[in-house]
Motif scaffolding. Structure first.
Motif, PDB file in Angstrom:
ATOM      1  N   THR A 127       0.816  -1.220   0.000  1.00 57.82           N
ATOM      2  CA  THR A 127       0.000   0.000   0.000  1.00 57.82           C
ATOM      3  C   THR A 127       0.847   1.267   0.000  1.00 57.82           C
ATOM      4  N   GLU A 128       2.035   1.204   0.596  1.00 56.04           N
ATOM      5  CA  GLU A 128       2.874   2.401   0.660  1.00 56.04           C
ATOM      6  C   GLU A 128       3.660   2.636  -0.628  1.00 56.04           C
ATOM      7  N   SER A 129       3.591   1.707  -1.571  1.00 54.07           N
ATOM      8  CA  SER A 129       4.355   1.831  -2.820  1.00 54.07           C
ATOM      9  C   SER A 129       3.472   2.379  -3.932  1.00 54.07           C
ATOM     10  N   ASP A 130       4.081   3.144  -4.818  1.00 49.52           N
ATOM     11  CA  ASP A 130       3.383   3.699  -5.976  1.00 49.52           C
ATOM     12  C   ASP A 130       4.168   3.323  -7.233  1.00 49.52           C
ATOM     13  N   PRO A 131       3.660   2.379  -8.023  1.00 47.31           N
ATOM     14  CA  PRO A 131       4.414   1.933  -9.202  1.00 47.31           C
ATOM     15  C   PRO A 131       4.372   2.907 -10.377  1.00 47.31           C
ATOM     16  N   SER A 132       3.587   3.974 -10.279  1.00 48.85           N
ATOM     17  CA  SER A 132       3.432   4.889 -11.420  1.00 48.85           C
ATOM     18  C   SER A 132       4.760   5.513 -11.832  1.00 48.85           C
ATOM     19  N   MET A 133       5.511   6.036 -10.855  1.00 47.13           N
ATOM     20  CA  MET A 133       6.795   6.657 -11.171  1.00 47.13           C
ATOM     21  C   MET A 133       7.800   5.623 -11.670  1.00 47.13           C
ATOM     22  N   GLU A 134       7.740   4.430 -11.109  1.00 41.72           N
ATOM     23  CA  GLU A 134       8.643   3.369 -11.562  1.00 41.72           C
ATOM     24  C   GLU A 134       8.348   2.985 -13.011  1.00 41.72           C
ATOM     25  N   ILE A 135       7.063   2.997 -13.379  1.00 47.63           N
ATOM     26  CA  ILE A 135       6.685   2.669 -14.756  1.00 47.63           C
ATOM     27  C   ILE A 135       7.244   3.705 -15.723  1.00 47.63           C
ATOM     28  N   LEU A 136       7.169   4.979 -15.331  1.00 47.47           N
ATOM     29  CA  LEU A 136       7.713   6.045 -16.185  1.00 47.47           C
ATOM     30  C   LEU A 136       9.226   5.901 -16.349  1.00 47.47           C
TER      31      LEU A 136
ATOM     32  N   ALA B 246      13.694 -11.322 -15.459  1.00 48.81           N
ATOM     33  CA  ALA B 246      14.467 -11.781 -14.301  1.00 48.81           C
ATOM     34  C   ALA B 246      15.720 -10.927 -14.122  1.00 48.81           C
ATOM     35  N   HIS B 247      16.330 -10.557 -15.247  1.00 47.88           N
ATOM     36  CA  HIS B 247      17.510  -9.686 -15.179  1.00 47.88           C
ATOM     37  C   HIS B 247      17.129  -8.295 -14.665  1.00 47.88           C
ATOM     38  N   VAL B 248      16.004  -7.761 -15.164  1.00 47.80           N
ATOM     39  CA  VAL B 248      15.553  -6.433 -14.727  1.00 47.80           C
ATOM     40  C   VAL B 248      15.216  -6.452 -13.240  1.00 47.80           C
ATOM     41  N   ILE B 249      14.547  -7.503 -12.800  1.00 50.57           N
ATOM     42  CA  ILE B 249      14.161  -7.606 -11.387  1.00 50.57           C
ATOM     43  C   ILE B 249      15.390  -7.700 -10.493  1.00 50.57           C
ATOM     44  N   SER B 250      16.420  -8.404 -10.989  1.00 57.09           N
ATOM     45  CA  SER B 250      17.640  -8.565 -10.188  1.00 57.09           C
ATOM     46  C   SER B 250      18.368  -7.240  -9.963  1.00 57.09           C
ATOM     47  N   LEU B 251      18.095  -6.239 -10.806  1.00 57.94           N
ATOM     48  CA  LEU B 251      18.730  -4.933 -10.638  1.00 57.94           C
ATOM     49  C   LEU B 251      18.194  -4.194  -9.415  1.00 57.94           C
ATOM     50  N   GLY B 252      16.957  -4.503  -9.019  1.00 56.45           N
ATOM     51  CA  GLY B 252      16.366  -3.885  -7.832  1.00 56.45           C
ATOM     52  C   GLY B 252      15.944  -2.444  -8.018  1.00 56.45           C
ATOM     53  N   LYS B 253      15.793  -2.000  -9.257  1.00 56.60           N
ATOM     54  CA  LYS B 253      15.423  -0.603  -9.512  1.00 56.60           C
ATOM     55  C   LYS B 253      13.932  -0.349  -9.321  1.00 56.60           C
ATOM     56  N   TYR B 254      13.130  -1.369  -9.581  1.00 56.14           N
ATOM     57  CA  TYR B 254      11.681  -1.167  -9.616  1.00 56.14           C
ATOM     58  C   TYR B 254      10.983  -2.181  -8.697  1.00 56.14           C
ATOM     59  N   PRO B 255      11.021  -1.972  -7.389  1.00 55.92           N
ATOM     60  CA  PRO B 255      10.445  -2.955  -6.450  1.00 55.92           C
ATOM     61  C   PRO B 255       8.928  -3.115  -6.586  1.00 55.92           C
ATOM     62  N   ALA B 256       8.212  -1.997  -6.752  1.00 54.18           N
ATOM     63  CA  ALA B 256       6.749  -2.086  -6.872  1.00 54.18           C
ATOM     64  C   ALA B 256       6.353  -2.699  -8.210  1.00 54.18           C
ATOM     65  N   LEU B 257       7.011  -2.256  -9.278  1.00 52.09           N
ATOM     66  CA  LEU B 257       6.731  -2.811 -10.602  1.00 52.09           C
ATOM     67  C   LEU B 257       7.083  -4.293 -10.659  1.00 52.09           C
ATOM     68  N   THR B 258       8.092  -4.675  -9.896  1.00 45.60           N
ATOM     69  CA  THR B 258       8.498  -6.084  -9.852  1.00 45.60           C
ATOM     70  C   THR B 258       7.353  -6.974  -9.392  1.00 45.60           C
ATOM     71  N   GLN B 259       6.615  -6.529  -8.372  1.00 46.67           N
ATOM     72  CA  GLN B 259       5.495  -7.324  -7.871  1.00 46.67           C
ATOM     73  C   GLN B 259       4.409  -7.485  -8.931  1.00 46.67           C
ATOM     74  N   VAL B 260       4.177  -6.420  -9.687  1.00 48.33           N
ATOM     75  CA  VAL B 260       3.171  -6.473 -10.754  1.00 48.33           C
ATOM     76  C   VAL B 260       3.596  -7.454 -11.846  1.00 48.33           C
ATOM     77  N   ILE B 261       4.865  -7.366 -12.246  1.00 50.73           N
ATOM     78  CA  ILE B 261       5.367  -8.226 -13.322  1.00 50.73           C
ATOM     79  C   ILE B 261       5.380  -9.687 -12.890  1.00 50.73           C
ATOM     80  N   ARG B 262       5.775  -9.943 -11.663  1.00 53.92           N
ATOM     81  CA  ARG B 262       5.771 -11.328 -11.171  1.00 53.92           C
ATOM     82  C   ARG B 262       4.368 -11.913 -11.195  1.00 53.92           C
TER      83      ARG B 262
END
Length: 242
Positions: A45-54, A76-92
């Protein structure tokens, strides 16, 4: 799928945005945000994936992706970078959706045999059965060895298992009662009465009635032919007398 079967489905359109090929397009941002809304139960709930998507859409440092590459490995490579934690949950969540032949193969994956009973199984029940079977197989144990007690009478009882069994029983009972109530409401609404026998018995009865009707029809035809023959004989005798 959208190219071969262009369904007007917002979910499918949103899922198509995870394809790295469309990254950089303005529509990809819109659809990824739509996907994040669909998958919002996976995002904290505290995460906002909108900025990560941009940021993801214009990130020049991500690996190149070409048509035909493995999308799972790329993400998997993108997720391993750790740049987009909220977007990662959506993609998974999006990548874990069953699709294609995996849906049908899941029925035989655990050695299931589809019969009349299992074919009418609810999705939640099938999901629970598959989860239990997967757990047992992954641990290479059976149900007996999994919950075996050294002393059947005095050994400690797994209270969680007992509680889950009772809860499942109550839930199934309430579901069945609800279905019966709904059936009665429909019967009352449409003025139909409940069936007094099984479908198989009704089918057998219908076949027997059809067989009897055919026999009566054949007998009727024979009687009509017999009467016609007798009438012809009577007419022939009258002609001889004249």
């Amino acid at each position: 799928m959208q190219a071969k079967l262009p369904l007007k489905s917002k979910t499918l359109q949103a899922l198509s945005s995870i394809d790295p090929v469309v990254r950089g397009h303005s529509q990809a941002v819109i659809q990824l945000k739509e996907l994040a809304i669909i998958m919002k139960h996976l995002v904290p709930t505290e995460s906002d994936p909108s900025m990560e998507i941009l940021r993801y859409n214009v990130d020049p440092n991500l690996a190149n992706y070409e048509e035909g590459d493995d999308i799972v490995k790329w993400w998997a490579h993108v997720i391993s970078l750790g740049k987009y934690p909220a977007l990662t949950q959506v993609i998974r969540g999006a990548l874990s959706i069953f699709h294609g032949p995996l849906v049908e193969s899941s029925f035989s994956l655990m050695g299931d045999v589809i019969d009349k009973k299992s074919a009418n199984m609810r999705i939640s029940t099938f999901n629970a059965v598959q989860t239990v079977k997967y757990t047992l197989r992954s641990r290479r144990r059976t149900g007996i060895t999994m919950f075996k007690r050294e002393d059947v009478k005095l050994g400690p009882v797994d209270k969680t298992v007992c509680r889950n069994i009772r809860a499942a029983g109550k839930k199934d009972k309430s579901f069945r009662e609800k279905r019966i109530e709904e059936r009665k409401k429909r019967q009352a609404e449409y003025g139909c009465r409940a069936s007094c026998g099984s479908a198989e018995r009704a089918k057998t009865t219908a076949q027997a009635e059809e067989r009897q009707a055919r026999l009566r029809h054949v007998a009727k035809q024979k009687n009509a032919a017999r009467r016609k023959a007798l009438e012809a004989l009577v007419i022939a005798r009258k002609k001889k007398k004249l």
